[in-house]
Design a protein around this motif. Structure first.
Motif, short mmCIF file in Angstrom:
data_model
loop_
_atom_site.label_atom_id
_atom_site.label_comp_id
_atom_site.label_asym_id
_atom_site.label_seq_id
_atom_site.Cartn_x
_atom_site.Cartn_y
_atom_site.Cartn_z
N SER A 40 0.85 -1.19 0.00
CA SER A 40 0.00 0.00 0.00
C SER A 40 0.89 1.24 0.00
O SER A 40 2.03 1.20 0.44
CB SER A 40 -0.96 0.02 1.19
OG SER A 40 -0.25 0.18 2.39
N ILE A 41 0.33 2.31 -0.53
CA ILE A 41 1.03 3.59 -0.58
C ILE A 41 0.19 4.61 0.20
O ILE A 41 -1.04 4.62 0.11
CB ILE A 41 1.17 4.07 -2.04
CG1 ILE A 41 2.10 3.14 -2.82
CG2 ILE A 41 1.64 5.50 -2.12
CD1 ILE A 41 3.57 3.34 -2.53
N SER A 88 -5.14 -3.37 -6.44
CA SER A 88 -4.73 -4.62 -5.79
C SER A 88 -3.82 -4.27 -4.63
O SER A 88 -3.28 -3.17 -4.55
CB SER A 88 -3.97 -5.50 -6.79
OG SER A 88 -3.47 -6.67 -6.16
N ASN A 89 -3.61 -5.23 -3.72
CA ASN A 89 -2.61 -5.03 -2.68
C ASN A 89 -1.43 -5.97 -2.87
O ASN A 89 -0.57 -6.10 -2.01
CB ASN A 89 -3.21 -5.18 -1.27
CG ASN A 89 -3.62 -6.60 -0.96
OD1 ASN A 89 -3.74 -7.44 -1.85
ND2 ASN A 89 -3.83 -6.88 0.30
N VAL A 90 -1.38 -6.63 -4.04
CA VAL A 90 -0.26 -7.49 -4.41
C VAL A 90 0.42 -6.88 -5.63
O VAL A 90 -0.20 -6.71 -6.68
CB VAL A 90 -0.74 -8.93 -4.73
CG1 VAL A 90 0.41 -9.79 -5.21
CG2 VAL A 90 -1.40 -9.56 -3.51
N LEU A 91 1.68 -6.52 -5.47
CA LEU A 91 2.46 -5.97 -6.57
C LEU A 91 3.20 -7.13 -7.23
O LEU A 91 4.14 -7.69 -6.66
CB LEU A 91 3.43 -4.90 -6.06
CG LEU A 91 4.17 -4.09 -7.10
CD1 LEU A 91 3.22 -3.42 -8.10
CD2 LEU A 91 5.04 -3.04 -6.44
N LEU A 92 2.72 -7.50 -8.41
CA LEU A 92 3.25 -8.67 -9.12
C LEU A 92 4.67 -8.43 -9.60
O LEU A 92 5.11 -7.28 -9.73
CB LEU A 92 2.32 -9.00 -10.28
CG LEU A 92 0.90 -9.39 -9.87
CD1 LEU A 92 -0.01 -9.51 -11.08
CD2 LEU A 92 0.90 -10.68 -9.07
N PRO A 93 5.43 -9.50 -9.89
CA PRO A 93 6.84 -9.37 -10.29
C PRO A 93 7.03 -8.52 -11.55
O PRO A 93 6.09 -8.27 -12.31
CB PRO A 93 7.27 -10.82 -10.55
CG PRO A 93 6.33 -11.65 -9.76
CD PRO A 93 5.03 -10.90 -9.77
N ILE A 94 8.26 -8.11 -11.75
CA ILE A 94 8.64 -7.27 -12.88
C ILE A 94 8.09 -7.84 -14.20
O ILE A 94 8.07 -9.05 -14.39
CB ILE A 94 10.18 -7.09 -12.94
CG1 ILE A 94 10.55 -6.01 -13.95
CG2 ILE A 94 10.88 -8.41 -13.24
CD1 ILE A 94 11.99 -5.58 -13.85
#
Length: 77
Positions: A38-39, A56-62
């Motif tokens: 979260s920001i 979303s609260n999941v930041l997926l991989p690059i």
């Protein structure tokens, strides 16, 4: 080394120079996902902020899709 990067798209209200709509796109720069992400945004005195829920609260991989969040700023001059 940074774990993520944030890009901002800013649109000014043409009828009020003290109102802005902002969309942030947060991209992961790592190969592992970041969970419970979260920001929090802060604004100077005299400005108000209204933040919408992030996508979303999941930041997926690059290389995967970003987290997107919109918020609105308004000031009194």
């Amino acid at each position: 080394k940074s774990d993520f990067v944030i890009y901002f798209e800013i649109i000014k209200n043409p009828q009020n120079p003290y109102q802005f709509a902002i969309r942030s796109s947060i991209f992961n720069l790592q190969n592992t996902q970041l969970n419970s992400f979260s920001i929090k945004y802060g604004v100077p005195n005299g400005w108000g902020i209204r933040v919408q829920q992030q996508s979303s609260n999941v930041l997926l991989p690059i290389g995967d899709k970003p987290i997107v969040q919109q918020f609105f700023l308004s000031g009194n001059g």
